[in-house]
Design an enzyme around this catalytic site. Structure first.
Site, PDB file in Angstrom:
ATOM      1  N   ASP A  41      -0.215   4.941   1.231  1.00 37.45           N
ATOM      2  CA  ASP A  41      -0.456   5.868   2.339  1.00 37.45           C
ATOM      3  C   ASP A  41      -0.298   5.195   3.698  1.00 37.45           C
ATOM      4  O   ASP A  41      -0.937   4.178   3.979  1.00 37.45           O
ATOM      5  CB  ASP A  41      -1.863   6.457   2.232  1.00 37.45           C
ATOM      6  CG  ASP A  41      -2.050   7.267   0.953  1.00 37.45           C
ATOM      7  OD1 ASP A  41      -1.046   7.701   0.371  1.00 37.45           O
ATOM      8  OD2 ASP A  41      -3.218   7.458   0.552  1.00 37.45           O
ATOM      9  N   ASP A  46       0.870  -1.166   0.000  1.00 38.87           N
ATOM     10  CA  ASP A  46       0.000   0.000   0.000  1.00 38.87           C
ATOM     11  C   ASP A  46       0.916   1.228   0.000  1.00 38.87           C
ATOM     12  O   ASP A  46       2.110   1.120   0.296  1.00 38.87           O
ATOM     13  CB  ASP A  46      -0.878  -0.044   1.257  1.00 38.87           C
ATOM     14  CG  ASP A  46      -1.718   1.198   1.430  1.00 38.87           C
ATOM     15  OD1 ASP A  46      -2.328   1.651   0.450  1.00 38.87           O
ATOM     16  OD2 ASP A  46      -1.762   1.715   2.560  1.00 38.87           O
TER      17      ASP A  46
END
Length: 223
Positions: A45, A43
């Site tokens: 963020d 991922d």
């Protein structure tokens, strides 16, 4: 000084958390001869960097001037953004390992801005950074972070299930051969496919990578 932006809206950002980075030698779990995931997926963020690109970053963004390669970017408001401290070494090392590929699965509402950030941020090889006056071979030159994700980029506002399906198909790997790092527990739903997800609480670090690999091996009876 780069800032670590709080996940809570309206809160005052704090200094970015740092972790110790190994030296130029490879971590033991990459050289012990035991199997590794075919595909490492990250991922973005609060996993690779300490901010939400769609809410904390105000475009346009530009590279921070430096005497070497770009490791940070600024936005229109003057805020500075960069990876968690271990991430450049991790990405460079994993992308250089022929046994693995590296991909991204990000559910963001600003996919173009996320890609632009990955274009601006450069990653250099460990132990080869900022040696001015020394000419580097192409093998050791810094690279755009964007170019290190040979497993592909799935960056759009959709479910992580869809991201994993696309990445598995693109790379021709089984879900069981994917190790996924994310900061949100809700994305454990990817494990219904057979993916191993490792939950990170304060960004990716070498210790998190090691723990993720241990979990992936444990589920396959590898000691």
């Amino acid at each position: 000084m780069p800032r670590r932006l709080s996940k809570s809206s309206g809160s005052v950002p704090a200094a970015a958390t740092t972790t110790s980075t190994p030296g130029s030698s490879l971590p033991t779990f990459l050289t012990d001869g035991l199997p590794l995931p075919s595909l490492f997926v990250f991922d973005l963020d609060y996993t690779l960097w300490p901010f939400w690109v769609d809410t904390h970053v105000t475009p346009p963004i530009k590279a921070v001037p430096s005497s070497s390669y770009t490791t940070a970017a600024t936005d229109r408001t003057g805020d500075t953004f960069k990876f968690y401290s271990d991430v450049p070494h991790i990405l460079y090392t994993l992308s250089s390992t022929s046994k693995t590929r590296v991909g991204v699965a990000s559910r963001t509402h600003a996919p173009d801005l996320g890609r632009e950030m990955l274009k601006l941020l450069y990653v250099g090889p460990p132990g080869q950074q900022d040696d001015e006056g020394k000419k580097k071979s192409d093998k050791f030159k810094p690279k755009r972070a964007l170019d290190l994700f040979d497993g592909g980029l799935e960056i759009y506002p959709s479910s992580k299930i869809r991201h994993m399906e696309a990445l598995a198909k693109r790379n021709g790997v089984r879900y069981e051969d994917i190790l996924f790092f994310d900061d949100e527990s809700r994305n454990r739903d990817t494990e219904t496919l057979g993916v191993t997800m490792w939950l990170v609480r304060d960004g990716v670090s070498w210790k998190e990578i090691e723990n993720g690999v241990k979990e992936w091996r444990s589920r396959r009876g590898i000691r």
